[in-house]
Design a protein around this motif. Structure first.
Motif, mmCIF file in Angstrom:
data_model
loop_
_atom_site.group_PDB
_atom_site.id
_atom_site.type_symbol
_atom_site.label_atom_id
_atom_site.label_comp_id
_atom_site.label_asym_id
_atom_site.label_seq_id
_atom_site.Cartn_x
_atom_site.Cartn_y
_atom_site.Cartn_z
ATOM 1 N N ARG A 1 7.378 7.615 -22.916
ATOM 2 C CA ARG A 1 7.475 9.048 -23.248
ATOM 3 C C ARG A 1 8.891 9.610 -23.065
ATOM 4 N NH1 ARG A 1 2.958 9.098 -19.976
ATOM 5 N NH2 ARG A 1 3.944 10.429 -18.436
ATOM 6 N N ASN A 2 9.873 8.753 -22.806
ATOM 7 C CA ASN A 2 11.250 9.246 -22.657
ATOM 8 C C ASN A 2 12.111 8.737 -23.812
ATOM 9 O OD1 ASN A 2 11.897 10.728 -19.973
ATOM 10 N ND2 ASN A 2 10.310 9.238 -19.506
ATOM 11 N N PRO A 3 13.225 9.435 -24.111
ATOM 12 C CA PRO A 3 14.076 9.003 -25.221
ATOM 13 C C PRO A 3 14.653 7.595 -24.991
ATOM 14 C CG PRO A 3 14.701 11.186 -24.459
ATOM 15 C CD PRO A 3 13.704 10.670 -23.487
ATOM 16 N N ARG A 4 15.033 6.967 -26.125
ATOM 17 C CA ARG A 4 15.500 5.578 -26.079
ATOM 18 C C ARG A 4 16.687 5.399 -25.126
ATOM 19 N NH1 ARG A 4 18.609 2.388 -29.879
ATOM 20 N NH2 ARG A 4 19.051 4.334 -30.913
ATOM 21 N N LYS A 5 17.599 6.385 -25.148
ATOM 22 C CA LYS A 5 18.806 6.244 -24.318
ATOM 23 C C LYS A 5 18.443 6.169 -22.826
ATOM 24 C CE LYS A 5 23.210 8.431 -23.364
ATOM 25 N NZ LYS A 5 23.966 9.669 -23.385
ATOM 26 N N ALA A 6 17.448 6.931 -22.445
ATOM 27 C CA ALA A 6 17.022 6.927 -21.038
ATOM 28 C C ALA A 6 16.403 5.583 -20.676
ATOM 29 C CB ALA A 6 16.015 8.055 -20.797
ATOM 30 N N LYS A 7 15.580 5.071 -21.586
ATOM 31 C CA LYS A 7 14.937 3.769 -21.326
ATOM 32 C C LYS A 7 15.985 2.673 -21.189
ATOM 33 C CE LYS A 7 11.017 4.938 -24.165
ATOM 34 N NZ LYS A 7 9.868 4.520 -24.832
ATOM 35 N N GLU A 8 16.960 2.708 -22.116
ATOM 36 C CA GLU A 8 17.990 1.653 -22.114
ATOM 37 C C GLU A 8 18.820 1.711 -20.838
ATOM 38 O OE1 GLU A 8 20.099 2.141 -25.756
ATOM 39 O OE2 GLU A 8 18.525 1.121 -26.913
ATOM 40 N N TYR A 9 19.167 2.923 -20.428
ATOM 41 C CA TYR A 9 19.996 3.068 -19.219
ATOM 42 C C TYR A 9 19.247 2.515 -18.006
ATOM 43 C CZ TYR A 9 23.082 5.149 -15.751
ATOM 44 O OH TYR A 9 23.960 5.324 -14.698
ATOM 45 N N ALA A 10 17.970 2.881 -17.911
ATOM 46 C CA ALA A 10 17.172 2.429 -16.764
ATOM 47 C C ALA A 10 17.013 0.908 -16.795
ATOM 48 C CB ALA A 10 15.802 3.099 -16.791
ATOM 49 N N ARG A 11 16.731 0.380 -17.995
ATOM 50 C CA ARG A 11 16.543 -1.068 -18.119
ATOM 51 C C ARG A 11 17.817 -1.806 -17.708
ATOM 52 N NH1 ARG A 11 16.987 -2.816 -23.183
ATOM 53 N NH2 ARG A 11 15.745 -1.071 -23.954
ATOM 54 N N ARG A 12 18.960 -1.328 -18.231
ATOM 55 C CA ARG A 12 20.243 -1.971 -17.880
ATOM 56 C C ARG A 12 20.512 -1.884 -16.376
ATOM 57 N NH1 ARG A 12 22.676 0.337 -22.194
ATOM 58 N NH2 ARG A 12 23.627 1.915 -20.879
ATOM 59 N N PHE A 13 20.236 -0.705 -15.816
ATOM 60 C CA PHE A 13 20.483 -0.494 -14.381
ATOM 61 C C PHE A 13 19.737 -1.550 -13.563
ATOM 62 C CE2 PHE A 13 19.636 1.121 -10.181
ATOM 63 C CZ PHE A 13 20.759 1.840 -9.834
ATOM 64 N N LEU A 14 18.480 -1.767 -13.895
ATOM 65 C CA LEU A 14 17.668 -2.705 -13.107
ATOM 66 C C LEU A 14 18.047 -4.151 -13.401
ATOM 67 C CD1 LEU A 14 14.089 -1.079 -13.184
ATOM 68 C CD2 LEU A 14 15.950 -0.684 -11.580
ATOM 69 N N GLN A 15 18.254 -4.450 -14.702
ATOM 70 C CA GLN A 15 18.563 -5.851 -15.058
ATOM 71 C C GLN A 15 19.909 -6.284 -14.490
ATOM 72 O OE1 GLN A 15 17.849 -5.673 -19.266
ATOM 73 N NE2 GLN A 15 15.960 -6.863 -19.106
ATOM 74 N N GLN A 16 20.901 -5.391 -14.570
ATOM 75 C CA GLN A 16 22.242 -5.764 -14.060
ATOM 76 C C GLN A 16 22.204 -6.045 -12.565
ATOM 77 O OE1 GLN A 16 24.690 -2.490 -15.289
ATOM 78 N NE2 GLN A 16 25.076 -3.373 -17.314
ATOM 79 N N ARG A 17 21.230 -5.504 -11.897
ATOM 80 C CA ARG A 17 21.119 -5.739 -10.448
ATOM 81 C C ARG A 17 20.147 -6.872 -10.129
ATOM 82 N NH1 ARG A 17 22.890 -1.137 -11.750
ATOM 83 N NH2 ARG A 17 24.343 0.053 -10.449
ATOM 84 N N GLY A 18 19.742 -7.591 -11.156
ATOM 85 C CA GLY A 18 18.967 -8.815 -10.941
ATOM 86 C C GLY A 18 17.468 -8.646 -10.877
ATOM 87 N N ILE A 19 16.954 -7.478 -11.216
ATOM 88 C CA ILE A 19 15.496 -7.303 -11.192
ATOM 89 C C ILE A 19 14.884 -7.994 -12.404
ATOM 90 C CG2 ILE A 19 13.616 -5.607 -11.367
ATOM 91 C CD1 ILE A 19 15.079 -3.806 -9.582
ATOM 92 N N LYS A 20 13.822 -8.737 -12.168
ATOM 93 C CA LYS A 20 13.142 -9.399 -13.281
ATOM 94 C C LYS A 20 12.128 -8.424 -13.869
ATOM 95 C CE LYS A 20 10.535 -13.520 -14.351
ATOM 96 N NZ LYS A 20 9.717 -14.569 -13.817
ATOM 97 N N LEU A 21 12.293 -8.132 -15.159
ATOM 98 C CA LEU A 21 11.376 -7.194 -15.805
ATOM 99 C C LEU A 21 10.420 -7.969 -16.703
ATOM 100 C CD1 LEU A 21 13.947 -4.417 -16.881
ATOM 101 C CD2 LEU A 21 12.491 -4.446 -14.852
ATOM 102 N N ILE A 22 9.141 -7.748 -16.531
ATOM 103 C CA ILE A 22 8.147 -8.402 -17.391
ATOM 104 C C ILE A 22 7.401 -7.294 -18.132
ATOM 105 C CG2 ILE A 22 6.091 -9.867 -17.448
ATOM 106 C CD1 ILE A 22 7.058 -11.102 -14.796
ATOM 107 N N PHE A 23 7.535 -7.276 -19.470
ATOM 108 C CA PHE A 23 6.898 -6.220 -20.261
ATOM 109 C C PHE A 23 5.647 -6.737 -20.957
ATOM 110 C CE2 PHE A 23 11.394 -4.626 -20.306
ATOM 111 C CZ PHE A 23 11.145 -3.525 -19.506
ATOM 112 N N GLU A 24 4.825 -5.798 -21.364
ATOM 113 C CA GLU A 24 3.587 -6.082 -22.111
ATOM 114 C C GLU A 24 2.706 -7.103 -21.381
ATOM 115 O OE1 GLU A 24 3.948 -5.457 -26.537
ATOM 116 O OE2 GLU A 24 5.863 -6.412 -26.087
#
Ligand SMILES: Cc1cc2nc3c(=O)[nH]c(=O)nc-3n(C[C@H](O)[C@H](O)[C@H](O)COP(=O)(O)OP(=O)(O)OC[C@H]3O[C@@H](n4cnc5c(N)ncnc54)[C@H](O)[C@@H]3O)c2cc1C
Length: 349
Positions: A168-191
């Protein structure tokens, strides 16, 4: 003096009690004995010394209102029942909000016990090498960011059933959050979904299975998968209409349908908008005006639901401000969240 009963001492109930206690005989019922700035609870899990800054006992900011630390069990036309006793009202405000998983929100607790519990969770988190977060909405994303910001060495996995973080948030917000977590080594598993969801096992189990047969090992897991309305105690009253989801149906004046002297405000209402502290306070303002208007025989005001700016924090120093399609990221939005906390708590000190 006309009697007002308020059920719930969160953002809506505490605000209404504070504003009306000089003009009416106000009784505030809450299962807790304190107001808590929920948006900062996640910070206290990594920084427990922050806790005193976000909690204040109801008795510290209410001078005249009677405070009853009991759950309301039933609501009738002109009275509520709590602890086996009946309490009469002229006006009732249902502000019982919503619940979330422990330790993020807790009910039936006093301030000292809340402090101890959060300290224990913080201690467990400090010890844990592998952490699992189930859910990548605002709460799951903020929690992951808090943990990785404070403990960059931990192995953190976030599992989210949707395609990306922050639905429910704009694409830019999602991308920023995703990058923030991934760059710090968090493993993200979607779907993917963690299907071993027995809540009481989640904090202690070591192995978590997903619907795609994935196996995740973690010493500690947090379930961040959405709110549940606190409306069970209203079910015995057939006049109060609850939506299928359990939220209370209100009219444009925030009166409960068919009950002109009963209002509802905050997360508990079925108004279609983001369930936020800001919205709870805006609804509280309308309820305050409308109780005054009803008592004086004046016309009632309508509540206008609308999009409001929202700040999502990412660790101690970063954040995202979202307003409709406008997105602002970085240090200043992070700072804004701290200012909002300070301003809110200042009001209750
Ligand atoms: C982790 C997290 C982060 C968040 N971050 C933000 C944010 O950054 N910005 C934002 O605007 N919003 C945020 N929110 C949402 C915000 O916290 C809620 O929208 C807000 O707390 C709603 O306030 P409320 O007064 O409606 O209900 P609540 O805060 O839920 O308070 C309800 C009170 O009623 C009590 N109660 C329940 N049932 C009974 C009963 N039968 N008898 C007596 N008392 C009862 C409860 O114990 C509680 O004290 C966040 C929420 C969470 C969980």
């Amino acid at each position: 003096m006309k009697k007002i009963i308020i059920i719930g001492g969160g953002f809506a109930g505490a605000y209404i009690a504070r504003q009306l206690e000089s003009e009416f005989a106000v009784t505030l019922f809450d299962t807790k004995d304190y107001f808590e700035f929920t948006p900062s609870v996640l910070r206290t899990l990594v920084e427990p010394r922050h806790l005193p800054k976000i909690e204040v006992p109801h008795q510290a900011y209410l001078q005249k209102a009677v405070i009853v630390r009991k759950p309301v069990m039933e609501v009738a036309d002109n009275k509520v029942i709590a602890g086996g006793m009946e309490y009469l009202f002229d006006y009732l405000v249902i502000a019982s909000g919503s619940r979330y998983t422990v330790p993020i929100k807790e009910e039936n607790i006093v301030i000292a016990a809340r402090g101890r519990d959060l300290q224990q969770w913080a201690h467990q988190l400090e010890k844990a090498k592998k952490v699992l977060i189930v859910g990548g909405g605002i709460v799951g994303t903020e929690l992951a960011a808090e943990i990785v910001d404070r403990f960059p060495e931990k192995e953190i996995t976030l599992v989210h059933s949707k395609k990306d973080l922050l639905d429910r948030n704009p694409r830019k917000a999602k991308e920023y959050a995703r990058r923030f977590l991934q760059q710090r080594g968090i493993k993200l598993i979607f779907e993917e979904k963690v299907i071993d969801t027995q809540k009481e096992r989640i904090p202690t189990a070591k192995k978590y299975i997903t619907n795609k047969r994935g196996e995740i090992f973690a010493d500690l897991a947090f379930l961040c998968t959405g709110i549940v309305p606190n409306s069970e105690f209203l079910k015995k009253n057939e006049k109060i209409s609850l939506a299928e989801s359990g939220f209370v149906q209100v009219n444009a004046h925030l009166q409960v349908a068919n009950c002109p002297n009963i209002f509802a405000a905050g997360d508990i209402t079925n108004i279609k908008e983001e369930k936020t502290a800001q919205a709870a306070e805006k609804q509280a303002e309308v309820v305050i005006d409308n109780i005054r208007a009803l008592a004086a025989g004046r016309k009632l005001r309508e509540y206008a639901s609308k999009a409001r700016p929202m700040v999502i924090s990412l660790g101690k120093w970063k954040g995202i401000l979202v307003y409709r399609q406008f997105v602002w990221t970085g240090f200043f939005p992070g700072l804004l969240k701290r200012l909002i906390e300070w301003k809110t708590m200042h009001r209750y000190r």
